[in-house]
Scaffold this active site. Sequence first.
Site, short mmCIF file in Angstrom:
data_model
loop_
_atom_site.label_atom_id
_atom_site.label_comp_id
_atom_site.label_asym_id
_atom_site.label_seq_id
_atom_site.Cartn_x
_atom_site.Cartn_y
_atom_site.Cartn_z
N LYS A 23 38.15 9.67 67.68
CA LYS A 23 38.19 9.63 66.21
C LYS A 23 39.09 8.49 65.77
O LYS A 23 40.11 8.22 66.41
CB LYS A 23 38.72 10.95 65.64
CG LYS A 23 38.94 10.89 64.12
CD LYS A 23 39.16 12.25 63.50
CE LYS A 23 40.60 12.74 63.51
NZ LYS A 23 41.57 11.85 62.83
N GLU B 156 40.62 6.43 62.00
CA GLU B 156 40.74 6.47 60.54
C GLU B 156 40.18 5.18 59.94
O GLU B 156 40.38 4.09 60.49
CB GLU B 156 42.21 6.63 60.14
CG GLU B 156 42.77 7.97 60.55
CD GLU B 156 44.23 8.19 60.13
OE1 GLU B 156 44.75 7.39 59.32
OE2 GLU B 156 44.83 9.16 60.62
N GLU C 286 39.79 14.19 54.48
CA GLU C 286 41.12 14.81 54.31
C GLU C 286 41.67 14.55 52.91
O GLU C 286 41.47 13.47 52.33
CB GLU C 286 42.10 14.23 55.36
CG GLU C 286 43.51 14.84 55.21
CD GLU C 286 44.44 14.55 56.39
OE1 GLU C 286 44.02 13.94 57.38
OE2 GLU C 286 45.62 14.97 56.28
O1 KIV Z 1 45.76 14.08 63.66
C1 KIV Z 1 45.22 15.09 63.17
O2 KIV Z 1 45.64 16.23 63.41
C2 KIV Z 1 44.07 14.90 62.29
C3 KIV Z 1 43.56 16.10 61.56
C4 KIV Z 1 44.50 16.45 60.49
C5 KIV Z 1 42.19 15.90 61.07
O3 KIV Z 1 43.60 13.81 62.16
#
Ligand code: KIV
Length: 279
Positions: free
Chosen positions: A119, A121, A188
């Site tokens: 993942k 951002e 988020e």
């Molecule tokens: O780092 C994390 O825990 C996250 C979640 C809040 C989605 O990105």
Amino acid sequence: MAPERSTGNRISAQDIRRRKGGVPIVCLTAYTYPIARMLDPHVDLLLVGDSVAMVLHGHVTTLGASLEMMIAHGQAVMRGSTKACVVVDMPAGSYEASAAQAAASARRIVNETGCQAVKLEGGVDMAAQMAAIVTEGIPVMGHIGLQPQSVEKDGGYKIKGRTHENVAALFRDAEAVEKAGAFSVVIEGTVEAVASDLTRHVAIPTIGIGASGDCDGQILVIDDMIGMTVDRVPKFVKEYANLRDTISHAAARYAAEVRSRAFPGPDHVFSATSGKDKA
Ligand code: KIV
């Protein structure tokens, strides 16, 4: 979208992708082997979030996470789970510079942990990075709205979707993430109605945190959810347990019993005649 990868008995990123509009997708963060073992039977997806830098390592922001830190926690969560789709966060500094940097970091994370996906951002600004990772055959989850890695740049944890310009930017970001081939996207800290509209707008599942009950799935930081967070708990968190108090009471009882010599008792020591060799 990255080609289907063999994940054994685990839920794959493609399985998650197919759940758009269906039964809500259950996600939690996990950072350690025992927590992964406890959560695995109950969730569809475990995120090794870069929130680990704050939650377990005491950093002030997620910018304290490193690639090595994410890989070590990713390995622990993979060891502790057999069913969930495991996604590892790409930490700040490991992908923003170029598509090539993003692809190399993602490859390292997947090779060294065996996780199902990564993942990162960003939206329009990180579309080239996401597309490059997908081209490597690695499934990518996007993360739009409030982006904790940008908290210093943004001047705090600011809720998104409160101005027309910001709503338009969120739609552009969601479209860019989808077009780059992401299998899902975290939304988020975004105004409820906007997160709901974004969910209807994109064909990939949206995973909400401080977003909307209409999202295709929900995620919380595990330590927030079980009442382990010792600093500020965000408004969007629901505490399903209070382990802060449980641990504190256990430590207080232990301290009292050690000081009074009530512990260790006869059950916790070895006699010469008990016959047992193992602790
Ligand atoms: O780092 C994390 O825990 C996250 C979640 C809040 C989605 O990105």
